[in-house]
Design a protein around this motif. Structure first.
Motif, PDB file in Angstrom:
ATOM      1  N   CYS A   1     125.667 149.958  73.436  1.00 43.99           N
ATOM      2  CA  CYS A   1     126.120 151.249  73.978  1.00 43.99           C
ATOM      3  C   CYS A   1     124.980 152.152  74.450  1.00 43.99           C
ATOM      4  O   CYS A   1     125.214 153.286  74.861  1.00 43.99           O
ATOM      5  CB  CYS A   1     126.953 151.985  72.928  1.00 43.99           C
ATOM      6  SG  CYS A   1     126.017 152.548  71.493  1.00 43.99           S
ATOM      7  N   ASN A   2     123.733 151.678  74.374  1.00 43.45           N
ATOM      8  CA  ASN A   2     122.535 152.425  74.766  1.00 43.45           C
ATOM      9  C   ASN A   2     122.289 153.685  73.934  1.00 43.45           C
ATOM     10  O   ASN A   2     121.623 154.613  74.380  1.00 43.45           O
ATOM     11  CB  ASN A   2     122.554 152.779  76.246  1.00 43.45           C
ATOM     12  CG  ASN A   2     122.388 151.569  77.111  1.00 43.45           C
ATOM     13  OD1 ASN A   2     121.666 150.639  76.752  1.00 43.45           O
ATOM     14  ND2 ASN A   2     123.063 151.543  78.244  1.00 43.45           N
ATOM     15  N   TYR A   3     122.826 153.705  72.726  1.00 44.25           N
ATOM     16  CA  TYR A   3     122.555 154.807  71.801  1.00 44.25           C
ATOM     17  C   TYR A   3     121.097 154.731  71.380  1.00 44.25           C
ATOM     18  O   TYR A   3     120.610 153.678  70.994  1.00 44.25           O
ATOM     19  CB  TYR A   3     123.470 154.706  70.569  1.00 44.25           C
ATOM     20  CG  TYR A   3     123.151 155.683  69.467  1.00 44.25           C
ATOM     21  CD1 TYR A   3     123.544 157.014  69.561  1.00 44.25           C
ATOM     22  CD2 TYR A   3     122.470 155.278  68.328  1.00 44.25           C
ATOM     23  CE1 TYR A   3     123.265 157.916  68.546  1.00 44.25           C
ATOM     24  CE2 TYR A   3     122.185 156.172  67.308  1.00 44.25           C
ATOM     25  CZ  TYR A   3     122.586 157.485  67.425  1.00 44.25           C
ATOM     26  OH  TYR A   3     122.303 158.372  66.419  1.00 44.25           O
ATOM     27  N   GLN A   4     120.389 155.850  71.481  1.00 41.88           N
ATOM     28  CA  GLN A   4     118.991 155.867  71.064  1.00 41.88           C
ATOM     29  C   GLN A   4     118.920 156.335  69.615  1.00 41.88           C
ATOM     30  O   GLN A   4     119.316 157.451  69.289  1.00 41.88           O
ATOM     31  CB  GLN A   4     118.161 156.782  71.950  1.00 41.88           C
ATOM     32  CG  GLN A   4     116.688 156.674  71.664  1.00 41.88           C
ATOM     33  CD  GLN A   4     115.848 157.343  72.729  1.00 41.88           C
ATOM     34  OE1 GLN A   4     116.339 157.902  73.683  1.00 41.88           O
ATOM     35  NE2 GLN A   4     114.547 157.282  72.543  1.00 41.88           N
ATOM     36  N   PHE A   5     118.434 155.441  68.745  1.00 41.72           N
ATOM     37  CA  PHE A   5     118.326 155.740  67.326  1.00 41.72           C
ATOM     38  C   PHE A   5     117.310 156.842  67.098  1.00 41.72           C
ATOM     39  O   PHE A   5     116.280 156.903  67.761  1.00 41.72           O
ATOM     40  CB  PHE A   5     117.869 154.499  66.543  1.00 41.72           C
ATOM     41  CG  PHE A   5     118.905 153.440  66.408  1.00 41.72           C
ATOM     42  CD1 PHE A   5     119.677 153.343  65.256  1.00 41.72           C
ATOM     43  CD2 PHE A   5     119.124 152.532  67.424  1.00 41.72           C
ATOM     44  CE1 PHE A   5     120.636 152.365  65.128  1.00 41.72           C
ATOM     45  CE2 PHE A   5     120.085 151.545  67.298  1.00 41.72           C
ATOM     46  CZ  PHE A   5     120.835 151.460  66.152  1.00 41.72           C
ATOM     47  N   GLN A   6     117.601 157.711  66.137  1.00 45.85           N
ATOM     48  CA  GLN A   6     116.612 158.679  65.700  1.00 45.85           C
ATOM     49  C   GLN A   6     115.575 157.933  64.866  1.00 45.85           C
ATOM     50  O   GLN A   6     115.834 156.856  64.350  1.00 45.85           O
ATOM     51  CB  GLN A   6     117.268 159.767  64.859  1.00 45.85           C
ATOM     52  CG  GLN A   6     118.237 160.628  65.623  1.00 45.85           C
ATOM     53  CD  GLN A   6     118.898 161.649  64.722  1.00 45.85           C
ATOM     54  OE1 GLN A   6     118.622 161.733  63.525  1.00 45.85           O
ATOM     55  NE2 GLN A   6     119.781 162.445  65.298  1.00 45.85           N
ATOM     56  N   TYR A   7     114.410 158.516  64.731  1.00 41.89           N
ATOM     57  CA  TYR A   7     113.328 157.844  64.003  1.00 41.89           C
ATOM     58  C   TYR A   7     113.750 157.473  62.585  1.00 41.89           C
ATOM     59  O   TYR A   7     113.512 156.365  62.131  1.00 41.89           O
ATOM     60  CB  TYR A   7     112.084 158.736  63.988  1.00 41.89           C
ATOM     61  CG  TYR A   7     110.893 158.052  63.380  1.00 41.89           C
ATOM     62  CD1 TYR A   7     110.158 157.132  64.115  1.00 41.89           C
ATOM     63  CD2 TYR A   7     110.507 158.303  62.071  1.00 41.89           C
ATOM     64  CE1 TYR A   7     109.066 156.487  63.563  1.00 41.89           C
ATOM     65  CE2 TYR A   7     109.425 157.664  61.518  1.00 41.89           C
ATOM     66  CZ  TYR A   7     108.708 156.764  62.260  1.00 41.89           C
ATOM     67  OH  TYR A   7     107.643 156.108  61.713  1.00 41.89           O
ATOM     68  N   LYS A   8     114.413 158.390  61.876  1.00 36.76           N
ATOM     69  CA  LYS A   8     114.807 158.115  60.492  1.00 36.76           C
ATOM     70  C   LYS A   8     115.885 157.027  60.417  1.00 36.76           C
ATOM     71  O   LYS A   8     116.014 156.352  59.408  1.00 36.76           O
ATOM     72  CB  LYS A   8     115.256 159.385  59.776  1.00 36.76           C
ATOM     73  CG  LYS A   8     116.530 159.978  60.301  1.00 36.76           C
ATOM     74  CD  LYS A   8     116.916 161.206  59.521  1.00 36.76           C
ATOM     75  CE  LYS A   8     118.231 161.753  60.051  1.00 36.76           C
ATOM     76  NZ  LYS A   8     118.714 162.854  59.271  1.00 36.76           N
ATOM     77  N   GLU A   9     116.660 156.828  61.472  1.00 36.17           N
ATOM     78  CA  GLU A   9     117.637 155.739  61.514  1.00 36.17           C
ATOM     79  C   GLU A   9     116.962 154.409  61.850  1.00 36.17           C
ATOM     80  O   GLU A   9     117.381 153.356  61.390  1.00 36.17           O
ATOM     81  CB  GLU A   9     118.714 156.011  62.574  1.00 36.17           C
ATOM     82  CG  GLU A   9     119.582 157.194  62.304  1.00 36.17           C
ATOM     83  CD  GLU A   9     120.481 157.527  63.478  1.00 36.17           C
ATOM     84  OE1 GLU A   9     121.580 158.047  63.225  1.00 36.17           O
ATOM     85  OE2 GLU A   9     120.102 157.275  64.642  1.00 36.17           O
ATOM     86  N   ALA A  10     115.923 154.459  62.663  1.00 38.37           N
ATOM     87  CA  ALA A  10     115.245 153.249  63.127  1.00 38.37           C
ATOM     88  C   ALA A  10     114.225 152.711  62.136  1.00 38.37           C
ATOM     89  O   ALA A  10     113.932 151.519  62.133  1.00 38.37           O
ATOM     90  CB  ALA A  10     114.558 153.526  64.464  1.00 38.37           C
ATOM     91  N   LEU A  11     113.688 153.558  61.292  1.00 38.49           N
ATOM     92  CA  LEU A  11     112.633 153.139  60.365  1.00 38.49           C
ATOM     93  C   LEU A  11     113.047 152.000  59.435  1.00 38.49           C
ATOM     94  O   LEU A  11     112.260 151.081  59.225  1.00 38.49           O
ATOM     95  CB  LEU A  11     112.114 154.338  59.577  1.00 38.49           C
ATOM     96  CG  LEU A  11     110.794 154.147  58.871  1.00 38.49           C
ATOM     97  CD1 LEU A  11     109.711 153.725  59.852  1.00 38.49           C
ATOM     98  CD2 LEU A  11     110.389 155.423  58.166  1.00 38.49           C
ATOM     99  N   PRO A  12     114.270 151.973  58.867  1.00 38.33           N
ATOM    100  CA  PRO A  12     114.635 150.850  57.989  1.00 38.33           C
ATOM    101  C   PRO A  12     114.620 149.486  58.688  1.00 38.33           C
ATOM    102  O   PRO A  12     114.501 148.465  58.032  1.00 38.33           O
ATOM    103  CB  PRO A  12     116.052 151.199  57.528  1.00 38.33           C
ATOM    104  CG  PRO A  12     116.133 152.667  57.629  1.00 38.33           C
ATOM    105  CD  PRO A  12     115.279 153.030  58.808  1.00 38.33           C
TER     106      PRO A  12
END
Length: 99
Positions: free
Chosen positions: A7-18
C-alpha cells in the motif's frame, strides 16, 4: 525509510526499527495488515555489510590494535547497522529466496 510494498505506507522510525533485529519474521503493515519481509537484495546487502565489518575486525587484530579498541569498533558497527537499517533496506509482500 521502509515503505510497505502493498500500500506504499511509509513506516515511522519507531515502527521500522524492530525489523532490524527480526529479519526472518514478517511484520504486519499497520495500514493494510499485509505481512512485509525484507527483499532478497536487502538481506544480501546486510550480509555484505556484515562481511566487511568482519574483515575490518580481523584487519584490526592483524595490525595489533588493542582488544578494547576492536570491541568498541565492533559495537559501533553493530549499533550503526541496527539504527540505520530502516533507511537502508526495502520491503516485499512475500518472502523472497536468497538465491
Amino acid at each position: 525509510m521502509l515503505t510497505c510494498a502493498n500500500c506504499n505506507y511509509q513506516f515511522q522510525y519507531k515502527e521500522a526499527l524492530p525489523f532490524s533485529w527480526k529479519t526472518r519474521v514478517g511484520h504486519t503493515c499497520p495500514n493494510c495488515d499485509e505481512k512485509q519481509y525484507y527483499t532478497a537484495s536487502s538481506r544480501k546487502r546486510s550480509f555484505n555489510i556484515t562481511i566487511i565489518a568482519f574483515i575490518l575486525i580481523i584487519f584490526l587484530n592483524a595490525i595489533d590494535v588493542p582488544f578494547t579498541i576492536i570491541l568498541l569498533v565492533a559495537a559501533a558497527v553493530i549499533v550503526a547497522m541496527i539504527f540505520l537499517s530502516p533507511y537502508i533496506y526495502k520491503l516485499s509482500s512475500e518472502e523472497e529466496p536468497m538465491w
